[in-house]
Design a protein around this motif. Structure first.
Motif, PDB file in Angstrom:
ATOM      1  N   LEU A 179       0.401  -3.260 -19.658  1.00  0.00           N
ATOM      2  CA  LEU A 179       0.604  -4.390 -18.746  1.00  0.00           C
ATOM      3  C   LEU A 179       1.608  -5.379 -19.326  1.00  0.00           C
ATOM      4  CD1 LEU A 179      -0.411  -5.818 -16.113  1.00  0.00           C
ATOM      5  CD2 LEU A 179      -2.044  -7.029 -17.576  1.00  0.00           C
ATOM      6  N   SER A 180       1.469  -5.695 -20.587  1.00  0.00           N
ATOM      7  CA  SER A 180       2.372  -6.667 -21.208  1.00  0.00           C
ATOM      8  C   SER A 180       3.793  -6.124 -21.292  1.00  0.00           C
ATOM      9  CB  SER A 180       1.865  -7.059 -22.596  1.00  0.00           C
ATOM     10  OG  SER A 180       1.775  -5.936 -23.466  1.00  0.00           O
ATOM     11  N   ARG A 181       3.926  -4.842 -21.554  1.00  0.00           N
ATOM     12  CA  ARG A 181       5.271  -4.250 -21.604  1.00  0.00           C
ATOM     13  C   ARG A 181       5.915  -4.268 -20.218  1.00  0.00           C
ATOM     14  NH1 ARG A 181       5.019   1.372 -24.787  1.00  0.00           N
ATOM     15  NH2 ARG A 181       7.275   1.224 -24.516  1.00  0.00           N
ATOM     16  N   GLY A 182       5.115  -3.997 -19.197  1.00  0.00           N
ATOM     17  CA  GLY A 182       5.635  -4.036 -17.829  1.00  0.00           C
ATOM     18  C   GLY A 182       6.038  -5.433 -17.407  1.00  0.00           C
ATOM     19  N   LEU A 183       5.281  -6.434 -17.844  1.00  0.00           N
ATOM     20  CA  LEU A 183       5.631  -7.818 -17.514  1.00  0.00           C
ATOM     21  C   LEU A 183       6.971  -8.209 -18.119  1.00  0.00           C
ATOM     22  CD1 LEU A 183       2.241  -9.737 -17.898  1.00  0.00           C
ATOM     23  CD2 LEU A 183       3.529  -9.337 -15.790  1.00  0.00           C
ATOM     24  N   MET A 184       7.340  -7.585 -19.236  1.00  0.00           N
ATOM     25  CA  MET A 184       8.595  -7.927 -19.904  1.00  0.00           C
ATOM     26  C   MET A 184       9.794  -7.177 -19.339  1.00  0.00           C
ATOM     27  SD  MET A 184       7.880 -10.393 -21.755  1.00  0.00           S
ATOM     28  CE  MET A 184       9.506 -10.560 -22.521  1.00  0.00           C
ATOM     29  N   GLU A 185       9.574  -6.317 -18.349  1.00  0.00           N
ATOM     30  CA  GLU A 185      10.704  -5.665 -17.677  1.00  0.00           C
ATOM     31  C   GLU A 185      11.290  -6.628 -16.643  1.00  0.00           C
ATOM     32  OE1 GLU A 185      11.928  -3.042 -18.792  1.00  0.00           O
ATOM     33  OE2 GLU A 185      10.313  -1.983 -19.839  1.00  0.00           O
ATOM     34  N   HIS A 186      12.407  -6.235 -16.031  1.00  0.00           N
ATOM     35  CA  HIS A 186      13.120  -7.202 -15.179  1.00  0.00           C
ATOM     36  C   HIS A 186      12.543  -7.305 -13.772  1.00  0.00           C
ATOM     37  CE1 HIS A 186      15.208  -3.576 -13.698  1.00  0.00           C
ATOM     38  NE2 HIS A 186      15.607  -4.296 -12.666  1.00  0.00           N
ATOM     39  N   LYS A 187      11.628  -6.393 -13.386  1.00  0.00           N
ATOM     40  CA  LYS A 187      11.043  -6.460 -12.042  1.00  0.00           C
ATOM     41  C   LYS A 187       9.548  -6.154 -12.127  1.00  0.00           C
ATOM     42  CE  LYS A 187      12.408  -6.872  -7.606  1.00  0.00           C
ATOM     43  NZ  LYS A 187      13.232  -7.987  -7.100  1.00  0.00           N
ATOM     44  N   PRO A 188       8.755  -7.040 -12.736  1.00  0.00           N
ATOM     45  CA  PRO A 188       7.331  -6.756 -12.911  1.00  0.00           C
ATOM     46  C   PRO A 188       6.568  -6.562 -11.610  1.00  0.00           C
ATOM     47  CG  PRO A 188       7.870  -9.020 -13.571  1.00  0.00           C
ATOM     48  CD  PRO A 188       9.150  -8.299 -13.379  1.00  0.00           C
ATOM     49  N   SER A 189       7.077  -7.098 -10.503  1.00  0.00           N
ATOM     50  CA  SER A 189       6.384  -6.908  -9.223  1.00  0.00           C
ATOM     51  C   SER A 189       6.246  -5.432  -8.874  1.00  0.00           C
ATOM     52  CB  SER A 189       7.132  -7.629  -8.102  1.00  0.00           C
ATOM     53  OG  SER A 189       8.430  -7.073  -7.920  1.00  0.00           O
ATOM     54  N   ARG A 190       7.216  -4.619  -9.272  1.00  0.00           N
ATOM     55  CA  ARG A 190       7.154  -3.188  -8.958  1.00  0.00           C
ATOM     56  C   ARG A 190       5.986  -2.518  -9.673  1.00  0.00           C
ATOM     57  NH1 ARG A 190       7.800  -0.213  -6.368  1.00  0.00           N
ATOM     58  NH2 ARG A 190       9.174   1.416  -7.108  1.00  0.00           N
ATOM     59  N   MET A 191       5.723  -2.932 -10.904  1.00  0.00           N
ATOM     60  CA  MET A 191       4.573  -2.389 -11.632  1.00  0.00           C
ATOM     61  C   MET A 191       3.279  -2.675 -10.869  1.00  0.00           C
ATOM     62  SD  MET A 191       3.116  -3.427 -15.432  1.00  0.00           S
ATOM     63  CE  MET A 191       3.013  -5.182 -15.025  1.00  0.00           C
ATOM     64  N   LEU A 192       3.137  -3.897 -10.421  1.00  0.00           N
ATOM     65  CA  LEU A 192       1.911  -4.299  -9.737  1.00  0.00           C
ATOM     66  C   LEU A 192       1.769  -3.602  -8.390  1.00  0.00           C
ATOM     67  CD1 LEU A 192       2.375  -8.000 -10.729  1.00  0.00           C
ATOM     68  CD2 LEU A 192       0.648  -6.465 -11.660  1.00  0.00           C
ATOM     69  N   GLN A 193       2.887  -3.411  -7.710  1.00  0.00           N
ATOM     70  CA  GLN A 193       2.834  -2.725  -6.422  1.00  0.00           C
ATOM     71  C   GLN A 193       2.426  -1.267  -6.587  1.00  0.00           C
ATOM     72  OE1 GLN A 193       6.859  -3.804  -5.358  1.00  0.00           O
ATOM     73  NE2 GLN A 193       6.166  -5.171  -3.730  1.00  0.00           N
ATOM     74  N   VAL A 194       2.956  -0.606  -7.630  1.00  0.00           N
ATOM     75  CA  VAL A 194       2.591   0.787  -7.874  1.00  0.00           C
ATOM     76  C   VAL A 194       1.108   0.906  -8.210  1.00  0.00           C
ATOM     77  CG1 VAL A 194       2.896   2.718  -9.486  1.00  0.00           C
ATOM     78  CG2 VAL A 194       4.895   1.583  -8.515  1.00  0.00           C
ATOM     79  N   LEU A 195       0.625   0.009  -9.064  1.00  0.00           N
ATOM     80  CA  LEU A 195      -0.800   0.021  -9.411  1.00  0.00           C
ATOM     81  C   LEU A 195      -1.669  -0.224  -8.180  1.00  0.00           C
ATOM     82  CD1 LEU A 195      -0.787  -1.968 -12.781  1.00  0.00           C
ATOM     83  CD2 LEU A 195      -1.156   0.493 -12.466  1.00  0.00           C
ATOM     84  N   ARG A 196      -1.206  -1.099  -7.315  1.00  0.00           N
ATOM     85  CA  ARG A 196      -1.994  -1.415  -6.123  1.00  0.00           C
ATOM     86  C   ARG A 196      -1.961  -0.256  -5.123  1.00  0.00           C
ATOM     87  NH1 ARG A 196      -1.530  -4.423  -1.224  1.00  0.00           N
ATOM     88  NH2 ARG A 196      -3.597  -5.251  -0.713  1.00  0.00           N
ATOM     89  N   ASP A 197      -0.812   0.389  -4.983  1.00  0.00           N
ATOM     90  CA  ASP A 197      -0.674   1.470  -4.010  1.00  0.00           C
ATOM     91  C   ASP A 197      -1.617   2.637  -4.302  1.00  0.00           C
ATOM     92  OD1 ASP A 197       1.230   0.092  -2.616  1.00  0.00           O
ATOM     93  OD2 ASP A 197       2.950   1.184  -3.453  1.00  0.00           O
ATOM     94  N   CYS A 198      -1.919   2.863  -5.575  1.00  0.00           N
ATOM     95  CA  CYS A 198      -2.802   3.987  -5.905  1.00  0.00           C
ATOM     96  C   CYS A 198      -4.242   3.546  -6.125  1.00  0.00           C
ATOM     97  CB  CYS A 198      -2.296   4.740  -7.131  1.00  0.00           C
ATOM     98  SG  CYS A 198      -2.433   3.829  -8.687  1.00  0.00           S
ATOM     99  N   GLY A 199      -4.513   2.245  -6.010  1.00  0.00           N
ATOM    100  CA  GLY A 199      -5.873   1.740  -6.177  1.00  0.00           C
ATOM    101  C   GLY A 199      -6.234   1.366  -7.599  1.00  0.00           C
ATOM    102  N   ALA A 200      -5.313   1.540  -8.536  1.00  0.00           N
ATOM    103  CA  ALA A 200      -5.633   1.258  -9.943  1.00  0.00           C
ATOM    104  C   ALA A 200      -5.756  -0.228 -10.229  1.00  0.00           C
ATOM    105  CB  ALA A 200      -4.567   1.873 -10.857  1.00  0.00           C
ATOM    106  N   LEU A 201      -4.995  -1.066  -9.502  1.00  0.00           N
ATOM    107  CA  LEU A 201      -5.048  -2.505  -9.771  1.00  0.00           C
ATOM    108  C   LEU A 201      -6.459  -3.048  -9.507  1.00  0.00           C
ATOM    109  CD1 LEU A 201      -3.260  -4.887 -10.681  1.00  0.00           C
ATOM    110  CD2 LEU A 201      -2.919  -5.420  -8.265  1.00  0.00           C
ATOM    111  N   ALA A 202      -7.116  -2.534  -8.483  1.00  0.00           N
ATOM    112  CA  ALA A 202      -8.469  -2.994  -8.155  1.00  0.00           C
ATOM    113  C   ALA A 202      -9.466  -2.639  -9.252  1.00  0.00           C
ATOM    114  CB  ALA A 202      -8.922  -2.389  -6.829  1.00  0.00           C
ATOM    115  N   ARG A 203      -9.166  -1.609 -10.041  1.00  0.00           N
ATOM    116  CA  ARG A 203     -10.044  -1.211 -11.142  1.00  0.00           C
ATOM    117  C   ARG A 203      -9.699  -1.952 -12.424  1.00  0.00           C
ATOM    118  NH1 ARG A 203     -14.246   0.312  -9.201  1.00  0.00           N
ATOM    119  NH2 ARG A 203     -14.789   1.059 -11.294  1.00  0.00           N
ATOM    120  N   ILE A 204      -8.398  -2.166 -12.658  1.00  0.00           N
ATOM    121  CA  ILE A 204      -7.951  -2.782 -13.904  1.00  0.00           C
ATOM    122  C   ILE A 204      -8.021  -4.305 -13.825  1.00  0.00           C
ATOM    123  CG2 ILE A 204      -5.941  -3.093 -15.419  1.00  0.00           C
ATOM    124  CD1 ILE A 204      -5.049  -0.276 -14.487  1.00  0.00           C
ATOM    125  N   LEU A 205      -7.539  -4.859 -12.708  1.00  0.00           N
ATOM    126  CA  LEU A 205      -7.492  -6.306 -12.513  1.00  0.00           C
ATOM    127  C   LEU A 205      -7.997  -6.661 -11.112  1.00  0.00           C
ATOM    128  CD1 LEU A 205      -4.040  -7.274 -14.124  1.00  0.00           C
ATOM    129  CD2 LEU A 205      -6.295  -8.097 -14.835  1.00  0.00           C
TER     130      LEU A 205
END
Length: 418
Positions: A179-205
């Protein structure tokens, strides 16, 4: 013995990007062969060696077999007869399963070059589903390569992994690392969208996932949806080049809105206090480092007060500074102001954008802090030695007077709100 460069170095070279590190796979060799050539062993689970001159990693070609849930439940097999293709098939994405020989020729058995051209993240084989860390890696790659999309069949496989509980087996340290490495990339919103699209965000955060579908007043938030706002804020912080602590604070700042009762929507009175408690909960669960935790909690609690800074009276401002421990940790207070600026600028929708709107609260509060810090607390304490119980009150009053004078001299608002 045949040596190939594999993974990220080949991928980034094909993308025309700078190559940072080179990973190598060695085919047709044994650990004894590597030791004879001066390589230094470092692998715990399987044979990995460091080159005697370059210190780059060289791993023997290997296969792996899933033996238990989670990302540690694997048995690895290495031998001189493991082929390059057998090694590549265990990798996560086709774009990472390309090997480059010493003469420059490429081995690409899973059409990784085609997926690079088409900007697609596609899993190599069904073995992808055996390692839940790969979901986090795909999401992190999406933050780095923002023009790539996840192949539908890969997203479906990730959904199945979430449904089967694989994500629940991830240890907190690994979740935070990715998560921290993804936040340091230039488009962190894409990380969160991918996690949300597969349902992982609801489990992790789940606290963060709860923000989608929660409305805000359109006058102040033209994007309306709180989840959409959070994505804008995260990307704005990245665009400004802020450090990890500020970016994490931006990610966490509005968690309190996710627990506002629907009957009170779109208002969110008191969400700051609720949010601070939720941030502490997240940080404890993910074992977030203390610097990121402390800034995120403070930002969640105080960003509303910072937003109202131009209306606050000097006494209220000094109380804010004291509550934030700004006299001992002025740099952290400035970080909070930067995170709140991102909150203010990360708003847009229906042709309206706050991205370039000034945020005078930052300079206003920094000037107030500078004036208050100029007060000689030690001298006041010495003068009041006979009344030690009054020392905190006298220091506070002196700081209020200094702030009032500084703001008046700067011609800014003196504040009319307690």
């Amino acid at each position: 013995m045949r040596i190939y460069v594999v993974g990220g170095a080949v991928r980034d070279e094909l993308l025309g990007l700078p190559v940072q590190d080179h990973d190598h796979v060695v085919v047709g060799a044994t650990p004894e062969d590597m030791l004879k050539q001066g390589f230094r062993p470092v692998g715990k689970d399987f044979p990995v060696f460091l080159h005697p001159q370059t210190q780059e990693e060289y791993a023997l070609a290997r296969t792996e077999r899933k033996t238990a849930p989670g990302y540690k439940g694997f048995v690895f097999h290495t031998s001189a007869d493991v082929t390059l293709e057998e090694d590549l098939v265990r990798r996560d994405l086709t774009i990472n399963a390309i090997a480059k020989a010493e003469d420059g020729t490429l081995t690409d058995p899973f059409n990784g070059r085609r997926d690079i051209e088409q900007r697609i993240f596609r899993h190599v084989s069904e073995a992808f589903a055996e390692d839940p860390v790969r979901i986090l890696r795909v999401a992190r790659f999406a933050a780095r390569y923002a023009d790539f999309t996840v192949a539908p069949e890969t997203n479906e496989l990730m959904k199945q992994m979430v449904a089967q509980g694989e994500v629940d087996a991830l240890v907190p340290e690994r979740v935070w690392q990715e998560l921290s490495r993804g936040l340091m990339e230039h488009k962190p919103s894409r990380m969160l969208q991918v996690l949300r699209d597969c349902g992982a965000l609801a489990r992790i955060l789940p606290e963060l996932d709860a923000l989608w579908g929660v409305p805000q007043p359109e006058t102040h938030h033209p994007e309306i949806d709180t989840g959409a706002h959070m994505l804008l804020v995260a990307d704005y912080a990245a665009a400004r080049g802020h450090g990890l602590a500020v970016r994490f604070a931006c990610l966490m700042h509005d968690l309190g809105k996710g627990v506002t009762p629907p009957e009170k929507w779109p208002a969110h009175h008191g969400h700051e206090g609720e949010g601070a408690k939720l941030v502490e909960q997240v940080c404890k669960r993910l074992k977030v480092p203390s610097d990121c935790r402390d800034l995120a909690v403070m930002t969640a609690r105080e960003h509303g007060n910072v937003g109202r800074a131009l209306q606050l009276r000097p006494n209220t401002i000094v109380t804010l500074l004291e509550r934030c421990d700004a006299f001992r940790k002025p740099a952290r207070f400035t970080q909070m102001l930067l995170a709140t600026e991102c909150d203010s600028c990360g708003r847009e929708g229906k042709g309206v954008s706050f991205r370039d709107k000034p945020f005078p609260q930052l300079a206003h509060l920094e000037a107030a802090l500078a004036a208050a810090r100029a007060v000689n607390a030690g001298e006041i304490a010495q003068r009041s030695a006979e009344q030690p119980q009054r020392i905190p009150e006298l220091i506070h009053s002196a700081r209020v007077a200094a702030v009032r004078a500084a703001l008046a001299a700067a011609g800014g608002p003196s504040g009319d709100e307690e």
